[in-house]
Design a protein around this motif. Structure first.
Motif, PDB file in Angstrom:
ATOM      1  N   GLU A  64       0.924  -1.256  -0.053  1.00  0.00           N
ATOM      2  CA  GLU A  64      -0.003   0.066   0.045  1.00  0.00           C
ATOM      3  C   GLU A  64       0.770   1.151   0.077  1.00  0.00           C
ATOM      4  OE1 GLU A  64      -2.353  -0.319   3.291  1.00  0.00           O
ATOM      5  OE2 GLU A  64      -3.779  -1.790   2.408  1.00  0.00           O
ATOM      6  N   GLY A  67       2.204   1.907  -3.271  1.00  0.00           N
ATOM      7  CA  GLY A  67       1.257   2.391  -4.279  1.00  0.00           C
ATOM      8  C   GLY A  67       0.855   1.402  -5.319  1.00  0.00           C
ATOM      9  N   ASN A  70      -4.576  -0.196  -2.892  1.00  0.00           N
ATOM     10  CA  ASN A  70      -5.140   1.014  -1.974  1.00  0.00           C
ATOM     11  C   ASN A  70      -5.807   0.224  -0.863  1.00  0.00           C
ATOM     12  OD1 ASN A  70      -7.674   0.631  -2.789  1.00  0.00           O
ATOM     13  ND2 ASN A  70      -7.330   2.026  -4.476  1.00  0.00           N
ATOM     14  N   GLN A  73      -8.274  -2.208  -2.130  1.00  0.00           N
ATOM     15  CA  GLN A  73      -7.954  -3.383  -2.792  1.00  0.00           C
ATOM     16  C   GLN A  73      -7.174  -4.438  -1.966  1.00  0.00           C
ATOM     17  OE1 GLN A  73      -5.365  -0.954  -5.376  1.00  0.00           O
ATOM     18  NE2 GLN A  73      -6.642  -1.486  -7.208  1.00  0.00           N
ATOM     19  N   SER A  74      -6.787  -4.301  -0.906  1.00  0.00           N
ATOM     20  CA  SER A  74      -6.177  -5.137   0.146  1.00  0.00           C
ATOM     21  C   SER A  74      -6.831  -6.484   0.121  1.00  0.00           C
ATOM     22  CB  SER A  74      -5.805  -4.375   1.211  1.00  0.00           C
ATOM     23  OG  SER A  74      -4.879  -3.353   1.252  1.00  0.00           O
TER      24      SER A  74
END
Length: 113
Positions: A64, A67, A70, A73-74
């Protein structure tokens, strides 16, 4: 990212060369220095994986910070390794977290004296 990595390495009491040795030279001391000084902004995922293993920190969190992901999206909800319970609910910036790690190192060094 750089300040955070430098603070974590320092907190672990590791030199640049020790990290290089512990990663089997996957992360050279020169490259790590460039990362810590923000000359390299987005290291590859395998470099981040090696550092997360040596430092004992969350790989997804590093992804994260770099970049690649985010928070939405983890793949899993993660907790930050080593974060004091009092700061668990505070959304610290990367710079704030790095500064807290530097302060903690200072406090620990004062206790040793």
């Amino acid at each position: 990212m750089g300040g955070y990595l430098a603070a974590v390495r320092s907190d672990r009491g590791l030199t640049l060369r020790q990290v290089e040795e512990q990663t089997g030279k996957e992360v050279s001391n020169a490259y790590l220095s460039q990362l810590e000084n923000d000359k390299v902004k987005q290291p590859s995922p395998n470099i981040l994986h090696a550092l997360s293993a040596i430092y004992g920190i969350d790989y997804i969190g590093l992804m994260e910070r770099a970049g690649y992901l985010n928070a939405q999206q983890s793949p899993t909800v993660h907790k930050r390794h080593g974060r004091a319970a009092t700061f668990a609910d505070i959304d610290l910036s990367n710079d704030e977290e790095a500064e807290l790690l530097r302060f903690l190192k200072f406090m620990r060094s004062e206790k040793k004296q």
